[in-house]
Design an enzyme around this catalytic site. Structure first.
Site, PDB file in Angstrom:
ATOM      1  N   HIS A  75       1.112  -1.246   0.341  1.00  0.00           N
ATOM      2  CA  HIS A  75      -0.057   0.062   0.324  1.00  0.00           C
ATOM      3  C   HIS A  75       0.954   1.497   0.269  1.00  0.00           C
ATOM      4  O   HIS A  75       0.486   2.496  -0.184  1.00  0.00           O
ATOM      5  CB  HIS A  75      -0.958  -0.329   0.939  1.00  0.00           C
ATOM      6  CG  HIS A  75      -0.483   0.194   2.699  1.00  0.00           C
ATOM      7  ND1 HIS A  75      -0.188  -0.487   3.103  1.00  0.00           N
ATOM      8  CD2 HIS A  75       0.045   0.881   3.007  1.00  0.00           C
ATOM      9  CE1 HIS A  75      -0.082  -0.570   4.407  1.00  0.00           C
ATOM     10  NE2 HIS A  75       0.242   0.509   5.142  1.00  0.00           N
ATOM     11  N   ASP A 120      -0.069  -7.720   1.667  1.00  0.00           N
ATOM     12  CA  ASP A 120       0.291  -6.546   1.354  1.00  0.00           C
ATOM     13  C   ASP A 120       1.412  -6.445   1.493  1.00  0.00           C
ATOM     14  O   ASP A 120       2.656  -5.716   2.452  1.00  0.00           O
ATOM     15  CB  ASP A 120      -0.006  -5.329   2.651  1.00  0.00           C
ATOM     16  CG  ASP A 120       0.169  -4.005   2.513  1.00  0.00           C
ATOM     17  OD1 ASP A 120       0.735  -3.584   2.072  1.00  0.00           O
ATOM     18  OD2 ASP A 120      -0.180  -3.872   3.610  1.00  0.00           O
ATOM     19  N   SER A 220       4.246   1.950   8.105  1.00  0.00           N
ATOM     20  CA  SER A 220       3.911   1.289   7.343  1.00  0.00           C
ATOM     21  C   SER A 220       4.713   1.205   6.418  1.00  0.00           C
ATOM     22  O   SER A 220       5.903   2.073   5.950  1.00  0.00           O
ATOM     23  CB  SER A 220       3.421   2.544   6.116  1.00  0.00           C
ATOM     24  OG  SER A 220       1.326   1.500   6.783  1.00  0.00           O
TER      25      SER A 220
END
Length: 268
Positions: A75, A120, A220
């Site tokens: 992402h 992911d 992230s």
């Protein structure tokens, strides 16, 4: 230290050197629990930057895995324009230092699913090659499944205060402990996001952090690492999503072991 896409992807809004990992895991309070990482640590750490006109900001974390590639979350690169991004390595601070590299290619997993946060995992290929030195080194990836109940370390520049939306200038690190995917699934069924379970094997892994501490927006794609029996630092996970932020639930990572073959196929 990250999370959100209506729920929990840790994009920012806007580690450890091998010799020191065991010291950190053993409980050095200077660098555990969201403390500043010590000089010389996390020399594989990457800051992925976003750009707009004359503005720049830290967006995601990542790790150097060879001379050309950075490992991060899907992402962090999905549907992004490589010309609006760059990567910086070799510095613990956001506002100065380090070496900047332009991006040649963004590689999210072809089966990445944003609605359920599956697959992911992603890669960034830089223009040219990283210049290795004492502050810039690759991290080895764990081929086997990560052990349960293992102390591990996470590093990142994500929010250090969600309410005030403040971000640290200095690289932060925090100790985690791996837990089983079954235990993780049971806990997350009680979370605001029960549709994101079960936690997949072997593609995802979970880790529990100290109460009131954990990953947040901007973390992230960051690396979760362990110290092997032979004192080698290896990466076991990539930050994927959390119940924002530092709530009483495990944080979820893409498993390096689960995607090891995919990673190797893309960087050859």
């Amino acid at each position: 230290m990250f999370f959100h896409f209506g729920i929990l992807l840790l994009l920012s809004q806007g580690l450890l050197g091998e010799g020191n990992v065991s010291e950190a895991i053993d409980g050095d309070s200077r660098i555990i629990g969201g403390k500043d990482a010590s000089p010389g640590m996390a020399n594989y750490q990457v800051s992925i930057r976003g750009h707009r006109r004359h503005q720049e900001w830290h967006s995601c974390g990542g790790s150097i895995i060879n001379e050309e590639y950075v490992l991060t979350a899907a992402h962090c690169v999905f549907k992004k324009n490589k010309n609006d991004m760059s990567v910086v390595v070799g510095s613990h601070t956001i506002n100065k230092g380090g070496d900047r590299y332009q991006i040649k290619k963004l590689i999210p997993h072809a089966k990445y699913s944003k609605p359920v946060v599956k697959n992911d995992i992603g890669l960034i290929q830089i223009e040219g090659k990283f210049k290795y030195n004492d502050k810039v080194q690759p991290i080895e990836l764990l081929k086997e499944m990560a052990p349960i109940g293992k102390k591990c370390l996470f590093t990142g520049w994500g929010y250090d205060n969600l309410r005030e939306e403040t971000v640290p200038n200095d690289l932060q690190m925090l100790e985690y402990v791996t837990i089983s995917n079954d235990d993780c699934t049971k806990q997350l069924k009680r979370s605001p996001y029960p549709k994101l379970v079960p936690i997949d094997k072997p593609e995802q892994l979970c880790a529990k952090r100290p109460n009131h501490k954990g990953a947040c927006y901007g973390d992230s794609g960051g690396p979760l690492v362990i110290q092997e029996e032979k004192n080698k630092t290896v990466q076991i996970g990539v930050v994927s999503w959390v119940v924002p932020c530092a709530k009483d639930f495990p944080d979820i990572f893409a498993s390096v072991h689960g995607y090891y073959d995919w990673i190797q196929s893309k960087i050859k």
